[in-house]
Design a protein around this motif. Structure first.
Motif, PDB file in Angstrom:
ATOM      1  N   LYS A 194       0.813  -1.214   0.000  1.00 50.77           N
ATOM      2  CA  LYS A 194       0.000   0.000   0.000  1.00 50.77           C
ATOM      3  C   LYS A 194       0.848   1.266   0.000  1.00 50.77           C
ATOM      4  N   SER A 240       6.031   3.368  -3.433  1.00 50.51           N
ATOM      5  CA  SER A 240       5.913   4.354  -4.499  1.00 50.51           C
ATOM      6  C   SER A 240       7.234   4.400  -5.254  1.00 50.51           C
ATOM      7  N   ARG A 291       2.684   8.917   3.520  1.00 50.17           N
ATOM      8  CA  ARG A 291       2.078   7.933   2.621  1.00 50.17           C
ATOM      9  C   ARG A 291       0.745   7.421   3.176  1.00 50.17           C
ATOM     10  N   ILE A 301      -2.538   7.731   0.912  1.00 48.24           N
ATOM     11  CA  ILE A 301      -3.209   6.504   0.456  1.00 48.24           C
ATOM     12  C   ILE A 301      -4.543   6.284   1.145  1.00 48.24           C
TER      13      ILE A 301
END
Length: 269
Positions: free
Chosen positions: A57, A60, A140, A144
């Motif tokens: 998840k 990147s 993040r 996300i």
């Protein structure tokens, strides 16, 4: 006579149940096979599955999945309490959320559960002095999941964040055990103070959707904050507060509001 050493296999009924649910899911819907195998069935323990899920998840172009898995594996190895908390959170969601019918669901689909587990790794990084990595996790998670938890915040176990959209938890906030909150909750400050400036949420508290708890104030154990309220003052244990600004409107209605999940007041639960 030489002693015979018998190796006893580890028994984990929770993980056994999750893997059985995963096999059932693939049998019922073969198109889910790739996802379910990658996230569950390829792993030997719940912590390995969570490590994979968090890394998948949060990865990147800036931080690879391989590196994030190594970080998360290290966190779980060094701090077993993270796995204990993850299990407690999983059971909390299964018991409190009527939309959760399998232990498998939060690991695969529920962003509130996934965000909290990723935060826990970020918090561990913060405590180890790895501040920039912790900030990366925070960034993040926010990007996300839409959940912004400062890595210095302290959150107990048995946590359920239902829907988990637009959650904000500030740097010096403390959340106790067995707390339930819904979407759009803010545990924030009241200005530009730099020291201890965020709320302290007691054990067993239920915080309704859209509620804002602001400042270095304590919300007492087993209390309820009604949806849409703005709380600016201390809340005694076992009370219900509502309004803008929030005021005490009655008792909590039961001894475990975060488990009962009853948001009504002014009538018997």
């Amino acid at each position: 006579m030489a002693k015979t050493h018998i190796k006893v296999a580890n028994v984990d009924p929770v993980w056994d149940r999750i893997t059985q649910e995963a096999r059932d899911a693939v049998s019922a819907e073969p198109l889910m096979g790739g996802l379910v195998h990658a996230c569950i069935l390829h792993h030997k323990s719940i912590e390995k599955a969570l490590s994979y899920r968090i890394a998948a998840k949060l990865s990147s172009n800036e931080m690879s999945m391989v590196i994030l898995r190594e970080i998360t594996d290290e966190a779980y190895a060094e701090a077993p309490e993270l796995v204990e908390a993850a299990r407690a959170d999983l059971v909390a969601i299964y018991e409190r959320d009527p939309a959760c019918h399998r232990l498998l669901q939060p690991i695969l689909y529920f962003k509130g559960y996934q965000a909290v587990q990723a935060y826990r790794v970020g918090h561990w990084l913060w405590t180890q002095g790895k501040r920039d990595l912790a900030y990366f996790f925070q960034m993040r998670i926010s990007e996300i999941f839409g959940v912004d938890i400062h890595p210095n915040a302290r959150i107990g176990k048995g946590i359920m964040i239902d829907h988990a959209h637009s959650i904000v938890i500030g740097e010096t906030a403390v959340v106790g055990d067995n707390v339930s909150m819904l979407h759009s909750v803010t545990l924030g400050g009241t200005g530009k103070e730099e020291e201890d400036r965020h709320p302290k949420i007691g054990d067993g508290v239920l915080i309704g959707a859209g509620a804002k708890v602001l400042g270095n104030i304590r919300i007492g154990n087993c209390s309820r904050v009604a949806a849409g309220s703005v709380v600016l003052a201390e809340v005694p244990p076992c009370k219900t507060v509502a309004g803008v600004p929030a005021k005490i409107v009655g008792e909590a209605g039961c001894d475990q509001p975060s488990i009962r999940m009853d948001h009504r007041f002014g009538e018997k639960p």
